[in-house]
Write a protein that holds these residues in place. Sequence first.
Motif, PDB file in Angstrom:
ATOM      1  N   PHE A   1     -53.227 -22.388 -45.221  1.00  0.00           N
ATOM      2  CA  PHE A   1     -53.634 -23.151 -44.296  1.00  0.00           C
ATOM      3  C   PHE A   1     -53.090 -24.708 -44.057  1.00  0.00           C
ATOM      4  O   PHE A   1     -52.984 -25.480 -43.155  1.00  0.00           O
ATOM      5  N   VAL A   2     -52.299 -24.876 -45.181  1.00  0.00           N
ATOM      6  CA  VAL A   2     -51.586 -26.220 -45.149  1.00  0.00           C
ATOM      7  C   VAL A   2     -50.148 -25.936 -44.488  1.00  0.00           C
ATOM      8  O   VAL A   2     -49.763 -26.946 -43.638  1.00  0.00           O
ATOM      9  N   LEU A   3     -49.686 -24.911 -44.414  1.00  0.00           N
ATOM     10  CA  LEU A   3     -48.404 -24.596 -43.620  1.00  0.00           C
ATOM     11  C   LEU A   3     -48.591 -24.858 -42.313  1.00  0.00           C
ATOM     12  O   LEU A   3     -47.343 -25.513 -41.678  1.00  0.00           O
ATOM     13  N   PRO A   4     -49.326 -24.479 -41.347  1.00  0.00           N
ATOM     14  CA  PRO A   4     -49.198 -24.911 -40.073  1.00  0.00           C
ATOM     15  C   PRO A   4     -49.003 -26.329 -39.699  1.00  0.00           C
ATOM     16  O   PRO A   4     -48.043 -26.391 -38.897  1.00  0.00           O
ATOM     17  N   LEU A   5     -49.927 -27.123 -40.328  1.00  0.00           N
ATOM     18  CA  LEU A   5     -49.714 -28.555 -40.238  1.00  0.00           C
ATOM     19  C   LEU A   5     -48.331 -28.947 -40.378  1.00  0.00           C
ATOM     20  O   LEU A   5     -47.605 -30.120 -39.739  1.00  0.00           O
ATOM     21  N   THR A   6     -47.746 -28.474 -41.634  1.00  0.00           N
ATOM     22  CA  THR A   6     -46.498 -28.662 -42.159  1.00  0.00           C
ATOM     23  C   THR A   6     -45.404 -28.489 -41.018  1.00  0.00           C
ATOM     24  O   THR A   6     -44.343 -29.177 -40.770  1.00  0.00           O
ATOM     25  N   ILE A   7     -45.467 -27.223 -40.670  1.00  0.00           N
ATOM     26  CA  ILE A   7     -44.364 -26.761 -39.597  1.00  0.00           C
ATOM     27  C   ILE A   7     -44.704 -27.475 -38.554  1.00  0.00           C
ATOM     28  O   ILE A   7     -43.703 -27.857 -37.609  1.00  0.00           O
ATOM     29  N   LEU A   8     -45.853 -27.759 -38.091  1.00  0.00           N
ATOM     30  CA  LEU A   8     -46.042 -28.611 -36.814  1.00  0.00           C
ATOM     31  C   LEU A   8     -45.356 -30.053 -36.591  1.00  0.00           C
ATOM     32  O   LEU A   8     -44.775 -30.388 -36.001  1.00  0.00           O
ATOM     33  N   SER A   9     -45.514 -30.497 -38.137  1.00  0.00           N
ATOM     34  CA  SER A   9     -45.085 -31.883 -38.141  1.00  0.00           C
ATOM     35  C   SER A   9     -43.783 -31.996 -38.040  1.00  0.00           C
ATOM     36  O   SER A   9     -42.976 -32.759 -37.633  1.00  0.00           O
ATOM     37  N   TYR A  10     -42.834 -30.978 -38.883  1.00  0.00           N
ATOM     38  CA  TYR A  10     -41.561 -30.755 -38.938  1.00  0.00           C
ATOM     39  C   TYR A  10     -40.989 -30.316 -37.528  1.00  0.00           C
ATOM     40  O   TYR A  10     -40.025 -31.042 -37.072  1.00  0.00           O
ATOM     41  N   GLY A  11     -41.801 -29.506 -36.653  1.00  0.00           N
ATOM     42  CA  GLY A  11     -41.183 -29.275 -35.484  1.00  0.00           C
ATOM     43  C   GLY A  11     -41.224 -30.437 -34.432  1.00  0.00           C
ATOM     44  O   GLY A  11     -40.347 -30.767 -33.636  1.00  0.00           O
ATOM     45  N   ILE A  12     -42.261 -31.328 -34.593  1.00  0.00           N
ATOM     46  CA  ILE A  12     -42.472 -32.616 -33.603  1.00  0.00           C
ATOM     47  C   ILE A  12     -41.061 -33.486 -33.914  1.00  0.00           C
ATOM     48  O   ILE A  12     -40.435 -33.912 -33.136  1.00  0.00           O
ATOM     49  N   LEU A  13     -41.043 -33.634 -35.324  1.00  0.00           N
ATOM     50  CA  LEU A  13     -39.914 -34.492 -35.657  1.00  0.00           C
ATOM     51  C   LEU A  13     -38.641 -33.925 -35.346  1.00  0.00           C
ATOM     52  O   LEU A  13     -37.540 -34.532 -34.885  1.00  0.00           O
ATOM     53  N   TYR A  14     -38.398 -32.786 -35.600  1.00  0.00           N
ATOM     54  CA  TYR A  14     -37.188 -32.130 -35.183  1.00  0.00           C
ATOM     55  C   TYR A  14     -36.685 -32.241 -33.720  1.00  0.00           C
ATOM     56  O   TYR A  14     -35.667 -32.642 -33.236  1.00  0.00           O
TER      57      TYR A  14
END
Length: 449
Positions: A383-396
Motif C-alpha cells: 500500500f506504500v507503493l501507490p503513493l510513491t509512484i504517484l509522487s514520482y509521476g507528479i514530479l516527473y
Amino acid sequence: MQPRLTPVDPFITSRRKKYISINKKFVFSHLISALWLVFSIFLSLPWLKDLSEIFTLPVSILIIGGIAYVPGYMNAFLVMSLLLDRQPVFKNQYPDKEVTLLVAAYNEEKSIFQTLSYVANQDYHGKIKVIVIDNRSTDNTYIELVRAQKELKLEIRVLKESRPGKFHALNKGLHHVTTEYVITLDADTLLHPSAVRFLVARMESSPEEVCAVAGSMLVRNSRENILTKIQEWDYYLGIASIKRLQGLYQGTLVAQGAFSLYKADAVRQVNGWPDAIGEDIVLTWRLLQKGWKVYYEPLAAAFTDVPANLSHFTKQRSRWARGMIEGLNEIKPWNQPQIYTKYLTGVNLIMPYLDMVYTFFWIPGLVLAFFGYFWIVGPMTLFVLPLTILSYGILYLYQKQYVFKNLNLKVRKNITGFMAFILFYQMIMSPISVWGYFQELFKLQRVWD
C-alpha cells in the motif's frame, strides 16, 4: 544528461491560478496525510495482530510505523504539497547585478578548465567574477587555471589555501568577495548556460528575508553503469521533490555547496562555512536559525558526476547522513524561529528511526518473505507503493514540462535505472545512512573522497 550550450527561450509563461496561502497548503496537506494515516492503520490491524504474537504490541507498532505508517504519512504530505505547489514567476528574467562565483579546487586538473568554460558561456547579463581557491592541489590544477585565465573570456582570480578542508577554502574566498551575491560551485560541476541567470533571477524576485537559493542538481555521467543510472532518477525525482517541498515552505534545508547562491553578508553573519563534514547543511541551518529563508530554483540546473562505484557512493551518502546529524546536534528543530523550518528540520529527527527499521527489520523481512514467512513484509506493505509512484509521476511531469522543456533538455530513456531505483534504491541507502549515523555517534574519522 549532458548540458546543451543553448540559452533557453526568454519567455516562460505561467497560467494565472487562484492563490492559496502557504498556511492553507501546509494545513490541508497535513489533513490529507492524517486521513491517509488513519486509513492505513485501519487496514493494518490484522497485520499488527499477527506481528504482535511474535514481537509484542509496542515493538510491532514501532516496526510497522517505520515501514508503513510514517513513510505513508510523509508520502501523502509530499504528494499534496507538490500538487499545490506553484512556482512564482520571475519579476525579471534578465538580472544584471554583478556576482562572485567561488570554486574550491583540490586536484581537479581533469575537470576545472571545462567547469570554468561553462561559466564563461553563461547568458547572464551581469558580470561574473570567479575566484578559484586552490586547496593544496598536488597535480596540474594550477596549470589548468592559468590556461583558463588566458583562454577564457572570464575574470578569474586564483587564491591558494594551505589548510586542508573545503570550508577553509570557501572562507578564504569569502574574504575577497565584494559583491552582494556569492555563488558556490563544485570544481567538477557543469552549468546549464542559463543557470546563473535563473539563480539570480529567483533571488531578485524573492522577499528581502530570503538569503539563499539552491540550484537544481542533475546527473551528468548516468550512462556509466547501473549505479549511476539509479542515481540519475534519485536526483531527477527524489532529491528534486524534497527540494521543491522544502522550497514551497520557505525552508530548503540544504543550499548545497555544489551550486547555490547566497547573500554574502548573511554568510558572514554566521561566520562563514563551518568546520563540519556537512558544511553546507550546517551553514544553511544556521541561516534559517537567524530568521532567514532559503529558496530552491528548479530552472537553475547544474550537472555533476555522481559516484560510479559502491565504495565512493557509500562514503558520499554516509557523509550526508553525518552532516544531517551534525546539523541536528548544533541546532535543534525547536530552536528554529519559523514554524515551517521547525517542522522540516524536525522531520530529520525521525530519519534515523526509519532507516534503522528499514535496515534491521524490512530487509530481513523481505528475505523471510521469499521463504513464505510474511511476518514483516507482505501484501500490506504494497500500500506504500501507490503513493510513491504517484509522487514520482507528479514530479516527473513537472520536471519534464516545466524544467526540461524550458531548458531545451530531453529526458533520456532509462527504464532499467528507474525500475532499480523504485525496487532496490532504499535497500542500499538505508544501511549506508545507518553507517553514517554510527560514524557520527562514535566520531569516527571524516572521509570526504
